[in-house]
Design a protein around this motif. Sequence first.
Motif, PDB file in Angstrom:
ATOM      1  N   UNK A  77       0.960  -1.285   0.120  1.00 24.90           N
ATOM      2  CA  UNK A  77      -0.020   0.149   0.291  1.00 24.90           C
ATOM      3  C   UNK A  77       0.891   1.281  -0.028  1.00 24.90           C
ATOM      4  N   UNK A  78       0.798   1.860  -1.181  1.00 28.68           N
ATOM      5  CA  UNK A  78       2.014   3.107  -1.295  1.00 28.68           C
ATOM      6  C   UNK A  78       1.440   4.132  -0.330  1.00 28.68           C
ATOM      7  N   UNK A  79       0.109   4.373   0.014  1.00 29.34           N
ATOM      8  CA  UNK A  79      -0.633   5.409   0.858  1.00 29.34           C
ATOM      9  C   UNK A  79      -0.069   5.160   2.184  1.00 29.34           C
ATOM     10  N   UNK A  80       0.042   3.791   2.718  1.00 33.00           N
ATOM     11  CA  UNK A  80       0.453   3.640   4.064  1.00 33.00           C
ATOM     12  C   UNK A  80       1.715   3.894   4.129  1.00 33.00           C
ATOM     13  N   UNK A  81       2.621   3.379   2.979  1.00 32.07           N
ATOM     14  CA  UNK A  81       4.133   3.662   3.194  1.00 32.07           C
ATOM     15  C   UNK A  81       4.320   5.410   3.281  1.00 32.07           C
ATOM     16  N   UNK A  82       3.470   6.191   2.296  1.00 31.27           N
ATOM     17  CA  UNK A  82       3.706   7.340   2.571  1.00 31.27           C
ATOM     18  C   UNK A  82       3.280   8.315   3.821  1.00 31.27           C
ATOM     19  N   UNK A  83       2.240   7.800   4.370  1.00 34.87           N
ATOM     20  CA  UNK A  83       1.828   8.325   5.690  1.00 34.87           C
ATOM     21  C   UNK A  83       2.748   7.962   6.900  1.00 34.87           C
TER      22      UNK A  83
END
Length: 403
Positions: A77-83
Amino acid sequence: MSVLNGKKVLLGISGGIAAYKTASLVRLFIKAGAHVQVIMTPASKDFVTPLTLSTLSKNPVHSSFYYEEDQNAQWNNHVELALWADLMVIAPATANTLSKMVSGTCDNLLLATYLSAKCTVYFAPAMDLDMYKHPSTLANFLSLETFGNVIIPAENGELASGLSGEGRMAEPENILIFLEKDIQSKLPLRGKKILITAGPTYEAIDPVRFIGNHSSGKMGYDIANEAANLGASVILVSGPTHCKITNSSIELISVTSAEEMYDACHAVFDSVDVAIAAAAVADYKPKTVATQKIKKSTDDFTIQLEKTKDILFSLGQIKKNQLLIGFALETENEIENAKLKIQKKNLDLIVLNSLQDEGAGFKKETNKVTFIDKNFFLEPMDLKPKEAVATDILNKVIAHFYE
């Protein structure tokens, strides 16, 4: 201690020869105390192996949205990594990746994560001299900076083409130094000097015994550590405690008695911008201290006490432009007593906690406080870990100077 200590660093690696340097960069991040996760573009794996980087970072390396060889693989999950990240560093940032960052092209996990990042994104360009100087590349640098991204300037040196000039990715040591300086310059309490008192005081009865209290010192130490992490120069005057400072930039002055704490505070008060009195200072001390251990010889024993010097009151009497914050631990008539203390001691803010509140008080990992300012505005807070309460207190300090 590095300002990267405890930070979550997301390192993005694109496909350039300079990718081989990222093994050293990851190692430096870990040595600085950072938590590191790595995202690689598929092309970057031709220059450095995921195994090397996962071993050094102590985390799996991400390079695709899912692992094709694993039939049960979950989506990365790219969103989880970014957050997750406190900061993102793209190094090396090739001309191709920089162009995609500007245009919003999203054809790999690294770019998808970049587009989802809410934290500061740093990029370290790496390419040949002519590519680095090309108008399209220079325009991309400017565009990325308008997005809020921060460029880590390339260095001069020998390039993969055999030419020598600008375009070489900054050395890992210099990337670390750049990040530390940039983060330090943006810390909200940078340039502020804060005096903090913590822990109990012990008032001697004889060479063996003392009058004390149950303060662990944790609240004061949490405030000191967080203040230092926010860039402040911190002087921590501490009574006897098992607590430890986690930021080596804190100046620790260890004391035992109220008299010693009084002297230590007055020695530095004129030089500070803020004083936060979180210590549980004894109100009374034995009028006479026995030079030898008192023997148990009678059924009754009386100790004559006298008041200790009121440190907070004395600081309130001489304060000029300092922000003065006190604590009040009460068991009854909490609000009224706290308001009286604000007036009597010339405080700007008081942090009230009551022993009637479950989870608050001495020897607890949590605290439940009410902020009361000098205008008697009340702000009750929820029960929180003491580290979170420390953050709330320092947010009041930040607001005082910048709002």
